[in-house]
Motif scaffolding. Structure first.
Motif, short mmCIF file in Angstrom:
data_model
loop_
_atom_site.label_atom_id
_atom_site.label_comp_id
_atom_site.label_asym_id
_atom_site.label_seq_id
_atom_site.Cartn_x
_atom_site.Cartn_y
_atom_site.Cartn_z
N UNK A 102 1.74 9.91 -7.18
CA UNK A 102 2.93 10.25 -7.95
C UNK A 102 4.11 9.48 -7.36
N UNK A 103 4.94 8.84 -8.20
CA UNK A 103 5.99 7.97 -7.69
C UNK A 103 6.93 8.65 -6.70
N UNK A 104 7.12 9.96 -6.86
CA UNK A 104 8.02 10.69 -5.94
C UNK A 104 7.53 10.64 -4.50
N UNK A 105 6.27 10.25 -4.30
CA UNK A 105 5.67 10.38 -2.96
C UNK A 105 5.50 9.03 -2.24
N UNK A 106 6.07 7.96 -2.81
CA UNK A 106 5.93 6.64 -2.19
C UNK A 106 6.38 6.61 -0.73
N UNK A 107 7.44 7.35 -0.43
CA UNK A 107 7.99 7.27 0.94
C UNK A 107 7.03 7.83 1.97
N UNK A 108 6.06 8.65 1.53
CA UNK A 108 5.07 9.17 2.47
C UNK A 108 4.23 8.03 3.07
N UNK A 109 4.02 6.98 2.29
CA UNK A 109 3.27 5.82 2.80
C UNK A 109 4.07 5.13 3.90
N UNK A 110 5.39 5.02 3.69
CA UNK A 110 6.25 4.39 4.70
C UNK A 110 6.16 5.12 6.03
N UNK A 111 5.91 6.42 5.99
CA UNK A 111 5.86 7.23 7.22
C UNK A 111 4.61 7.00 8.05
N UNK A 112 3.64 6.24 7.50
CA UNK A 112 2.45 5.90 8.31
C UNK A 112 2.39 4.39 8.59
N UNK A 113 3.52 3.71 8.47
CA UNK A 113 3.53 2.26 8.73
C UNK A 113 3.10 1.94 10.16
N UNK A 114 3.40 2.84 11.10
CA UNK A 114 3.00 2.60 12.49
C UNK A 114 1.48 2.60 12.64
N UNK A 115 0.78 3.24 11.69
CA UNK A 115 -0.68 3.18 11.67
C UNK A 115 -1.14 1.91 10.95
N UNK A 116 -0.53 1.63 9.80
CA UNK A 116 -0.91 0.45 9.02
C UNK A 116 -0.70 -0.83 9.82
N UNK A 117 0.29 -0.83 10.71
CA UNK A 117 0.55 -2.01 11.55
C UNK A 117 -0.61 -2.32 12.49
N UNK A 118 -1.48 -1.33 12.74
CA UNK A 118 -2.62 -1.52 13.63
C UNK A 118 -3.86 -2.01 12.87
N UNK A 119 -3.70 -2.24 11.57
CA UNK A 119 -4.83 -2.66 10.71
C UNK A 119 -4.57 -4.08 10.22
N UNK A 120 -5.59 -4.91 10.27
CA UNK A 120 -5.47 -6.28 9.77
C UNK A 120 -5.03 -6.25 8.31
N UNK A 121 -4.02 -7.07 7.97
CA UNK A 121 -3.48 -7.06 6.60
C UNK A 121 -4.55 -7.30 5.54
N UNK A 122 -5.55 -8.10 5.89
CA UNK A 122 -6.59 -8.42 4.92
C UNK A 122 -7.46 -7.20 4.60
N UNK A 123 -7.35 -6.16 5.42
CA UNK A 123 -8.14 -4.94 5.20
C UNK A 123 -7.33 -3.82 4.55
N UNK A 124 -6.12 -4.14 4.09
CA UNK A 124 -5.30 -3.16 3.37
C UNK A 124 -5.20 -3.59 1.91
N UNK A 125 -5.67 -2.73 1.02
CA UNK A 125 -5.68 -3.04 -0.41
C UNK A 125 -4.62 -2.21 -1.14
N UNK A 126 -3.88 -2.87 -2.01
CA UNK A 126 -2.88 -2.19 -2.84
C UNK A 126 -3.29 -2.36 -4.30
N UNK A 127 -3.84 -1.34 -4.93
CA UNK A 127 -4.28 -1.49 -6.32
C UNK A 127 -3.10 -1.78 -7.25
#
Length: 303
Positions: A102-127
């Protein structure tokens, strides 16, 4: 760097994102609630208190600590409900898929950026935007990926419809070597009939067992397929009231260890009879928002 690895729901858990109940904001207005169960509790004046939900999530974190699981928590966003980390992303094999929530919840993804930073970019998919998908509807299960969906023409009228047919096709394209099996779920404004996600009416467990609620499925043949897949003798059938209480939304730390809500007496007794270790914790307040233990977790590594 994190080497993501998720192929099922039960292999020994090594790393997970556990949501947070801190600063989850005031009681929402009815028109701002995302699900019928929350609406019910808002109207009844029984919507959960932040302090109670923090205690429940702390109890969950303690169980992970006991089993040596690496736990990441989201950054706390002020007045933002960040309990259900399963909704915002999910992992299949070595890929993390950012959910189009739900669009209202996009900022929740930003709150786990410190985790996403530990993952190779090629292994993160954005549909792409037309793909609607949430992690509660997606279950990797060895050669299979089970997906809960809703494909009727009135999809857009249901705030409880979270995963569409475009998502099923997207997952098939990304994982062509897997058998993708989709299940039409019952959507309703009545919390006692609504299957918000697949994990609200079905959960595979270790030892070849599973939990299921027949009425969560719109198509009886699809329900029957699951029962036959696991074997009727291995399936714990839950009632409509037990689905409402979220009996199927337990969480496996390993094939032998399951975290469950302490009030799920009938289920917990059955699990112990099947030889599981059941870690019981209080989670009844969080369940008032139509989510429970699986919903609160985003597993990253199982080995």
């Amino acid at each position: 760097m994190l080497q993501l690895n998720i192929n099922d729901e039960i292999s020994p858990l090594k790393a997970v994102v556990l949501g947070t109940a801190k600063s989850c904001g005031p009681v929402p207005k009815v028109e701002d609630a995302y699900d019928p169960k929350s609406v019910e509790h808002i109207l009844a004046g029984t919507y959960p208190k932040e302090s109670d939900m923090i205690k429940e999530m702390d109890a969950f974190a303690e169980v992970f600590e006991k089993y040596g699981v690496k736990v990441f928590r989201p950054e706390v966003l002020e007045d933002c409900n960040q309990i259900f980390s399963r909704d915002i992303a999910f992992v299949i094999e070595d890929k993390l898929i950012i959910a189009n929530i739900l669009p209202d919840r996009d900022k929740e993804v930003e709150a786990i950026l410190h985790v996403l930073d530990k993952i190779d970019d090629s292994n993160i998919l954005q549909p792409p935007p037309e793909v609607h998908v949430e992690g509660g509807d997606v279950m990797p299960w060895n050669d299979y990926i089970f997906i809960g969906t809703y494909t009727a023409p009135d999809y857009s009228n249901h705030i409880t419809a979270r995963t569409n047919s475009a998502a099923v096709e997207y997952i098939k394209d990304q994982f062509p070597h897997k058998k993708v099996k989709s299940f039409e779920l019952r959507k309703s404004t009545n919390a006692r009939e609504n299957a918000l996600h697949l994990d609200c009416c079905f959960q595979p467990l270790g030892k070849g067992k599973a939990i299921i609620h027949k009425n969560g499925f719109l198509v009886e043949e699809e329900y029957e397929w699951l029962v036959n897949f696991f074997g009727k003798e291995n399936v714990f059938e839950i009632t409509a009231d037990e689905m409402y209480q979220m009996f199927s939304n337990v969480f496996s730390i390993s094939p032998e260890v399951i975290v469950s809500e302490q009030n799920f007496t009938r289920l917990n007794n059955w699990l112990r009879e099947q030889g599981f270790t059941v870690e019981e914790i209080p989670y009844a307040e969080i369940s008032k928002q139509e989510g429970l233990l699986r919903c609160s977790t985003l597993p990253l590594i199982r080995k």
